[in-house]
Design an enzyme around this catalytic site. Sequence first.
Site, PDB file in Angstrom:
ATOM      1  NE  ARG A   1      -3.706 -78.695 -50.561  1.00 48.75           N
ATOM      2  CZ  ARG A   1      -4.528 -78.884 -51.588  1.00 48.75           C
ATOM      3  NH1 ARG A   1      -5.059 -77.869 -52.224  1.00 48.75           N
ATOM      4  NH2 ARG A   1      -4.831 -80.106 -51.993  1.00 48.75           N
TER       5      ARG A   1
ATOM      6  CG  HIS B   1      -8.626 -76.890 -49.716  1.00 51.62           C
ATOM      7  ND1 HIS B   1      -7.949 -75.731 -50.007  1.00 51.62           N
ATOM      8  CD2 HIS B   1      -9.834 -76.509 -49.237  1.00 51.62           C
ATOM      9  CE1 HIS B   1      -8.729 -74.690 -49.704  1.00 51.62           C
ATOM     10  NE2 HIS B   1      -9.861 -75.144 -49.235  1.00 51.62           N
TER      11      HIS B   1
ATOM     12  CE1 TYR C   1      -5.966 -81.598 -55.356  1.00 46.84           C
ATOM     13  CE2 TYR C   1      -8.186 -82.344 -54.805  1.00 46.84           C
ATOM     14  CZ  TYR C   1      -7.007 -81.729 -54.443  1.00 46.84           C
ATOM     15  OH  TYR C   1      -6.849 -81.259 -53.179  1.00 46.84           O
TER      16      TYR C   1
HETATM   17  C1  TPP Z   1     -14.556 -65.577 -52.926  1.00 42.70           C
HETATM   18  C2  TPP Z   1     -14.322 -67.024 -52.621  1.00 42.70           C
HETATM   19  N1  TPP Z   1     -14.612 -67.953 -53.545  1.00 42.70           N
HETATM   20  C3  TPP Z   1     -14.457 -69.252 -53.272  1.00 42.70           C
HETATM   21  C4  TPP Z   1     -13.997 -69.662 -52.063  1.00 42.70           C
HETATM   22  C5  TPP Z   1     -13.885 -71.152 -51.738  1.00 42.70           C
HETATM   23  N2  TPP Z   1     -12.470 -71.535 -51.613  1.00 42.70           N
HETATM   24  C6  TPP Z   1     -11.870 -71.582 -50.404  1.00 42.70           C
HETATM   25  S1  TPP Z   1     -10.246 -71.891 -50.532  1.00 42.70           S
HETATM   26  C7  TPP Z   1     -10.324 -72.016 -52.198  1.00 42.70           C
HETATM   27  C8  TPP Z   1      -9.070 -72.251 -52.971  1.00 42.70           C
HETATM   28  C9  TPP Z   1      -8.101 -71.156 -52.785  1.00 42.70           C
HETATM   29  O1  TPP Z   1      -6.889 -71.472 -53.381  1.00 42.70           O
HETATM   30  P1  TPP Z   1      -5.598 -70.597 -53.195  1.00 42.70           P
HETATM   31  O2  TPP Z   1      -5.930 -69.146 -53.328  1.00 42.70           O
HETATM   32  O3  TPP Z   1      -4.567 -71.123 -54.098  1.00 42.70           O
HETATM   33  O4  TPP Z   1      -5.170 -70.807 -51.677  1.00 42.70           O
HETATM   34  P2  TPP Z   1      -4.775 -72.163 -50.931  1.00 42.70           P
HETATM   35  O5  TPP Z   1      -6.033 -72.724 -50.375  1.00 42.70           O
HETATM   36  O6  TPP Z   1      -4.116 -73.059 -51.904  1.00 42.70           O
HETATM   37  O7  TPP Z   1      -3.872 -71.741 -49.843  1.00 42.70           O
HETATM   38  C10 TPP Z   1     -11.626 -71.825 -52.644  1.00 42.70           C
HETATM   39  C11 TPP Z   1     -12.054 -71.908 -54.040  1.00 42.70           C
HETATM   40  C12 TPP Z   1     -13.701 -68.663 -51.121  1.00 42.70           C
HETATM   41  N3  TPP Z   1     -13.220 -68.962 -49.898  1.00 42.70           N
HETATM   42  N4  TPP Z   1     -13.861 -67.363 -51.416  1.00 42.70           N
END
Ligand code: TPP
Lengths: 346, 405
Positions: free
Chosen positions: B293, B297, B306
Amino acid sequence: MTLIDETAPAVIHSPQAKNEPAAATSISIAGALNAALRDALAEDPNVVVFGEDVGPLGGVFRITDALNAEFGENRVWDSPLAESGIVGTAIGMAMYGLRPVIEMQFDAFAYPAFEQITSHLAKMRNRTKGRVTLPIVIRIPYAGGIGGVEHHSDSSEAYYTHTPGLTVVTPSNPADAYSMLREAIRSDDPVIFLEPKSRYWAKDTVSLPVETPPMNRAVVLREGTDVTLLAYGPTVKTALHAAELGAAEGLSIEVVDLRSLSPFDDETVGASVRKTSRAAIMHEAAQFGGYGAEVAARVTERQFFHLAAPVLRITGFDIPFPSPKLEEHYLPTAERVLAALDTWEW
Amino acid sequence: MARSFGRLGPSVATLPRTIARALAVPEHCFMSDDVVVPPLPTTKPIRLIAETGRAVKGAQTAGFAMPSVETLLGLYRQMVLARRFDAQVTALTRQGRLATYPSALGQEACEIAAVASLAPNDWLFPTYRDTIALLTRGVSPVEILSFFRGDWHTGFDPHAHHISPQSTPLATQALHAVGLATAAKLKHDDVVALTFLGDGSTSEGDAHEAFNFASVWQSPTVFVIQNNQYAISVPFSKQSHARTLADRAIGYGMPGYFVDGNDVAAMYAVITAAVERARSGGGPTMIEGLTYRMEAHTNSDDPTRYREKGEVAEWQGRDPVDRLEKYLTAAGALTDDVRGSIAADAEVLAAATRGAMNETPVLDPLELFDHVYSAERPALLEQRAFLAHELAQTEQTLTEMAGRA
Ligand SMILES: Cc1ncc(C[n+]2csc(CCOP(=O)(O)OP(=O)(O)O)c2C)c(N)n1
Ligand SMILES: [Mg+2]
């Protein structure tokens, strides 16, 4: 998390001694929560903080800011991304003497943990006749007002208040945020600690550590004689604003900050209602089957003969929480409070 | 002889029968000898085009063939358009036009390869991260972005595009993909469902359930895990202790592939094969694309807290578009003319996106009450009337104030 953390700084964290509070400073709810966590971690080696992004990032709302660096990976750490896992492992930790303070990143993202919360966290004491207790605090940023996209603005309090075994509290100002979180962490029962995210940055002048009334008590924030307006968390500010507007029209509104949703402070609320003989309850959550329904029923049952009018609810609509551009139409406003009070015969 | 599980289909052989006997476990708990055990994924990511832009030969291709230059040129075009769109949306978000935007900068190879592998009737189950996949599948910028602008939760018609609403609750959409694919299978339609997952989201219970259901039901589902190595601030090392996420596939009894997620040729070859396998009754596949990425975020994130700048720079050097560009240029397919015309198209798209987002949307607050249930409810109509009255009063007050001024 590594099991033995030799990199953890060997610093002794001493909270401010109670009799010599620091000079009063301007602090936000977020800052007060951070300070409460820091002091709790310093005071009790069994307190641990974990969850999603609570480590080096300090949480998406920065409530755990700098705690990972200060206390090390064995006290404050990032867990894998799984809410059920976070609550479930916290339960095991608590059975072995730790006092986990865990974070759900947003209200709606706590739902994967629902089974652990309702089937285990809430019931363990009862199932085991008090032999197993779970001193766990689940911190949940909740409610709307920050222009969040879907799933970031739920008011989920009624799910928890409807679950026997859970204590549910929500502060509305920095002093309470500090004091109530410290008390929640010391509690031997599981506490759902709801943080009104739209109010995170609201500041007050406070000298920490501060001790406000016990977290199971409601507090009269503004005295009045005509109406008791009950509010909590994000709606307290709106309630105070409504009281201002009301005063300009000659209406004397008493604002009560419930602080504790479960248990409900019948004594404080009852005394206020007996004085004013009218009551209204505010919340952001949808109305149907919401927390206000319990409050209205309870106040009616206990104070019926003191009431001059039915208890009113000023709440969100019975719809899923709207998108950012439409949330202003959903959230209860001071004007809506006054309009509601106008529907009574005076 | 252990019996075959018949229509439940083949699964991974579990314990050797000798061990089974030693454990005195009933034989019917074990699979037949003719079950095909999926091979363990490779530890080096499958790759067809090296970072230098040269074709990879030998073991690292895992036997996958290089897509045609024509196919790759098409993918290149889509990646360039997607990248320009993504940059434009990020800029608009910084200007305050959108409430939030999770960028997929650097992840174009995964996103575009996945979409390009699908037939029109196949379904896509995207997350908040996969906006450029929607664009590439033909959803208009306005219909996509009205979600991030904050107009409504989903701005397009899922049935029109065969794309489910972008999912924020992590990993939840993977189960929907499995369900839809299973329904299609039950109806004898040759429809495949492809779902994206982030590395972090694979830690959720729903991810496990989706993998398992898909495999047990032999559902025509393709799981594309974009391992961009972070879940907001949490690095992959805190998410999984396995060699790769694709390794998990074997435990579910499905094939797993660990792929260079910045190599669109490899991603396309592997995903296309998985889609065809699913379509022909071969069941689900788990594909992990190793990528990065490049942006924060979302706009409200601060990655300096981080991750090191050096790490980002390192991945900049593995850019998926650059790599393909080198390959296609060497192949003689990407002349200055072609490159120029694609770049011009990208600018047209960016301008259209800007134009659309600079218009203020006309929203009707009363629509809030319209889509909650299939039939009208008196209680909700009351609330609707309340808001209508309030809006009318506000309007009147404003008019009066304007009149006085
Ligand atoms: C059930 C749930 N818990 C927490 C979140 C908050 N949250 C949104 S994105 C994220 C990180 C997700 O990381 P990843 O699965 O690696 O996807 P990326 O954002 O890197 O594409 C979090 C913790 C959420 N959307 N849904
Ligand atoms: Mg990720």
